[in-house]
Design a protein around this motif. Structure first.
Motif, PDB file in Angstrom:
ATOM      1  N   ASP A   1       0.876  -1.173   0.000  1.00  0.00           N
ATOM      2  CA  ASP A   1       0.000   0.000   0.000  1.00  0.00           C
ATOM      3  C   ASP A   1       0.911   1.219   0.000  1.00  0.00           C
ATOM      4  OD1 ASP A   1      -2.683  -1.193   0.316  1.00  0.00           O
ATOM      5  OD2 ASP A   1      -1.862  -1.910   2.212  1.00  0.00           O
ATOM      6  N   ILE A   2       0.681   2.134  -0.914  1.00  0.00           N
ATOM      7  CA  ILE A   2       1.557   3.294  -1.056  1.00  0.00           C
ATOM      8  C   ILE A   2       0.770   4.563  -0.786  1.00  0.00           C
ATOM      9  CG2 ILE A   2       2.935   4.637  -2.696  1.00  0.00           C
ATOM     10  CD1 ILE A   2       3.589   1.950  -4.060  1.00  0.00           C
ATOM     11  N   LEU A   3       1.356   5.420   0.018  1.00  0.00           N
ATOM     12  CA  LEU A   3       0.857   6.765   0.250  1.00  0.00           C
ATOM     13  C   LEU A   3       1.960   7.696  -0.232  1.00  0.00           C
ATOM     14  CD1 LEU A   3      -1.019   8.927   1.510  1.00  0.00           C
ATOM     15  CD2 LEU A   3       0.060   8.423   3.728  1.00  0.00           C
ATOM     16  N   TYR A   4       1.653   8.512  -1.214  1.00  0.00           N
ATOM     17  CA  TYR A   4       2.655   9.423  -1.748  1.00  0.00           C
ATOM     18  C   TYR A   4       2.881  10.557  -0.758  1.00  0.00           C
ATOM     19  CZ  TYR A   4       2.532   6.705  -5.948  1.00  0.00           C
ATOM     20  OH  TYR A   4       2.630   5.663  -6.832  1.00  0.00           O
ATOM     21  N   TYR A   5       4.135  10.959  -0.628  1.00  0.00           N
ATOM     22  CA  TYR A   5       4.527  11.919   0.394  1.00  0.00           C
ATOM     23  C   TYR A   5       3.766  13.240   0.278  1.00  0.00           C
ATOM     24  CZ  TYR A   5       7.448  14.508   3.635  1.00  0.00           C
ATOM     25  OH  TYR A   5       7.894  15.260   4.685  1.00  0.00           O
ATOM     26  N   LEU A   6       3.544  13.711  -0.933  1.00  0.00           N
ATOM     27  CA  LEU A   6       2.802  14.952  -1.115  1.00  0.00           C
ATOM     28  C   LEU A   6       1.386  14.834  -0.533  1.00  0.00           C
ATOM     29  CD1 LEU A   6       2.720  17.821  -2.223  1.00  0.00           C
ATOM     30  CD2 LEU A   6       2.016  16.874  -4.421  1.00  0.00           C
ATOM     31  N   ALA A   7       0.739  13.704  -0.765  1.00  0.00           N
ATOM     32  CA  ALA A   7      -0.601  13.481  -0.191  1.00  0.00           C
ATOM     33  C   ALA A   7      -0.525  13.416   1.330  1.00  0.00           C
ATOM     34  CB  ALA A   7      -1.218  12.205  -0.751  1.00  0.00           C
ATOM     35  N   PHE A   8       0.515  12.749   1.856  1.00  0.00           N
ATOM     36  CA  PHE A   8       0.711  12.686   3.310  1.00  0.00           C
ATOM     37  C   PHE A   8       0.818  14.093   3.892  1.00  0.00           C
ATOM     38  CE2 PHE A   8       3.706  12.926   6.832  1.00  0.00           C
ATOM     39  CZ  PHE A   8       3.033  12.167   7.781  1.00  0.00           C
ATOM     40  N   GLN A   9       1.593  14.964   3.246  1.00  0.00           N
ATOM     41  CA  GLN A   9       1.754  16.332   3.727  1.00  0.00           C
ATOM     42  C   GLN A   9       0.424  17.075   3.731  1.00  0.00           C
ATOM     43  OE1 GLN A   9       4.852  17.468   0.933  1.00  0.00           O
ATOM     44  NE2 GLN A   9       6.275  17.737   2.642  1.00  0.00           N
ATOM     45  N   GLN A  10      -0.392  16.839   2.719  1.00  0.00           N
ATOM     46  CA  GLN A  10      -1.682  17.521   2.636  1.00  0.00           C
ATOM     47  C   GLN A  10      -2.642  17.073   3.733  1.00  0.00           C
ATOM     48  OE1 GLN A  10      -2.743  16.673  -1.410  1.00  0.00           O
ATOM     49  NE2 GLN A  10      -1.579  18.411  -2.211  1.00  0.00           N
ATOM     50  N   MET A  11      -2.433  15.881   4.275  1.00  0.00           N
ATOM     51  CA  MET A  11      -3.284  15.370   5.352  1.00  0.00           C
ATOM     52  C   MET A  11      -2.996  16.047   6.693  1.00  0.00           C
ATOM     53  SD  MET A  11      -3.289  11.316   4.635  1.00  0.00           S
ATOM     54  CE  MET A  11      -4.065  10.611   3.209  1.00  0.00           C
ATOM     55  N   ARG A  12      -1.865  16.719   6.769  1.00  0.00           N
ATOM     56  CA  ARG A  12      -1.448  17.418   7.995  1.00  0.00           C
ATOM     57  C   ARG A  12      -1.369  16.480   9.197  1.00  0.00           C
ATOM     58  NH1 ARG A  12      -4.806  22.092   5.929  1.00  0.00           N
ATOM     59  NH2 ARG A  12      -3.208  23.450   5.035  1.00  0.00           N
ATOM     60  N   ILE A  13      -0.822  15.304   8.947  1.00  0.00           N
ATOM     61  CA  ILE A  13      -0.600  14.333  10.016  1.00  0.00           C
ATOM     62  C   ILE A  13       0.770  14.629  10.617  1.00  0.00           C
ATOM     63  CG2 ILE A  13      -0.260  11.872  10.518  1.00  0.00           C
ATOM     64  CD1 ILE A  13      -2.182  11.312   8.165  1.00  0.00           C
ATOM     65  N   ASN A  14       0.884  14.472  11.912  1.00  0.00           N
ATOM     66  CA  ASN A  14       2.137  14.722  12.615  1.00  0.00           C
ATOM     67  C   ASN A  14       3.247  13.840  12.038  1.00  0.00           C
ATOM     68  OD1 ASN A  14       4.258  14.992  14.443  1.00  0.00           O
ATOM     69  ND2 ASN A  14       2.890  15.050  16.223  1.00  0.00           N
ATOM     70  N   ASN A  15       4.343  14.454  11.607  1.00  0.00           N
ATOM     71  CA  ASN A  15       5.478  13.718  11.045  1.00  0.00           C
ATOM     72  C   ASN A  15       6.095  12.740  12.034  1.00  0.00           C
ATOM     73  OD1 ASN A  15       5.201  14.959   8.606  1.00  0.00           O
ATOM     74  ND2 ASN A  15       7.072  16.176   8.740  1.00  0.00           N
ATOM     75  N   GLU A  16       5.886  12.958  13.315  1.00  0.00           N
ATOM     76  CA  GLU A  16       6.453  12.063  14.320  1.00  0.00           C
ATOM     77  C   GLU A  16       5.818  10.669  14.278  1.00  0.00           C
ATOM     78  OE1 GLU A  16       6.315  13.972  18.115  1.00  0.00           O
ATOM     79  OE2 GLU A  16       7.551  15.660  17.428  1.00  0.00           O
ATOM     80  N   LEU A  17       4.661  10.538  13.612  1.00  0.00           N
ATOM     81  CA  LEU A  17       4.029   9.227  13.480  1.00  0.00           C
ATOM     82  C   LEU A  17       4.693   8.367  12.413  1.00  0.00           C
ATOM     83  CD1 LEU A  17       0.272  10.269  13.777  1.00  0.00           C
ATOM     84  CD2 LEU A  17       1.731   9.220  15.526  1.00  0.00           C
TER      85      LEU A  17
END
Length: 169
Positions: free
Chosen positions: A50-66
């Motif tokens: 399962d792939i989540l592209y980094y740009l999409a991850f950034q747009q989700m505003r999820i804490n990078n520490e996770l």
């Protein structure tokens, strides 16, 4: 757990009525990932991750520490080497109320350009106990209340395909 009284999953001509035929479009859907409406999700039952592209991850505003760092190289996409950013486990809600299911999905977060935001793989589809029909651009799966369904977006599928072709050039 498999219930013996579970209704059968079937696809009918009605399921394909709104599509432009003949087509060879991929199944591209929208999912709620970590309470974020995520469009341009490619369903790829040939993929093993399962792939989540980094740009999409950034747009989700999820804490990078996770994010959990990964120090391996991933070979994919036309045999190109892609540096993995990390992995993360996120809740994914598929379907619409009340015909929905919510499961944790372990994503590889990759820093790579794509017209897609996410790729969902075969083991995740199996975890959802999903049946898919590429002809109907549809995924169906059992829920507590009946059979849930997510319909593919034919226009989004074609737009993503054209963008990927342009990126190859």
């Amino acid at each position: 757990m498999i219930r013996e009284d579970e209704p059968a999953i079937v696809f009918t001509n009605e399921d394909a009525r709104r599509l432009h035929h003949l087509h060879d479009d991929a199944i591209v859907i929208t999912l709620a990932i970590a309470n974020y409406t995520t469009k341009r999700v490619l369903i790829d039952n040939g993929s093993v991750v399962d792939i989540l592209y980094y740009l999409a991850f950034q747009q989700m505003r999820i804490n990078n520490e996770l994010l959990r760092p990964v120090s391996v190289l991933f070979i994919g996409f036309e045999r190109m080497k892609v540096l993995l950013v990390s992995t993360i486990s996120l809740p994914v809600l598929v379907g619409s109320y009340p015909w929905q299911t919510n499961k944790e999905v372990n994503f590889l977060v990759v820093d790579y350009s794509s017209s897609y935001n996410v790729i969902i793989r075969r083991p995740t589809l199996n975890n959802w106990r999903a049946a898919m029909s590429t002809f109907h651009l549809s995924i169906k799966f059992p829920t507590e209340y009946d059979i849930g369904e997510v319909q593919g977006d034919q226009l989004a599928s074609r737009e993503c395909y054209l963008v990927m072709l342009a990126m190859d050039e």
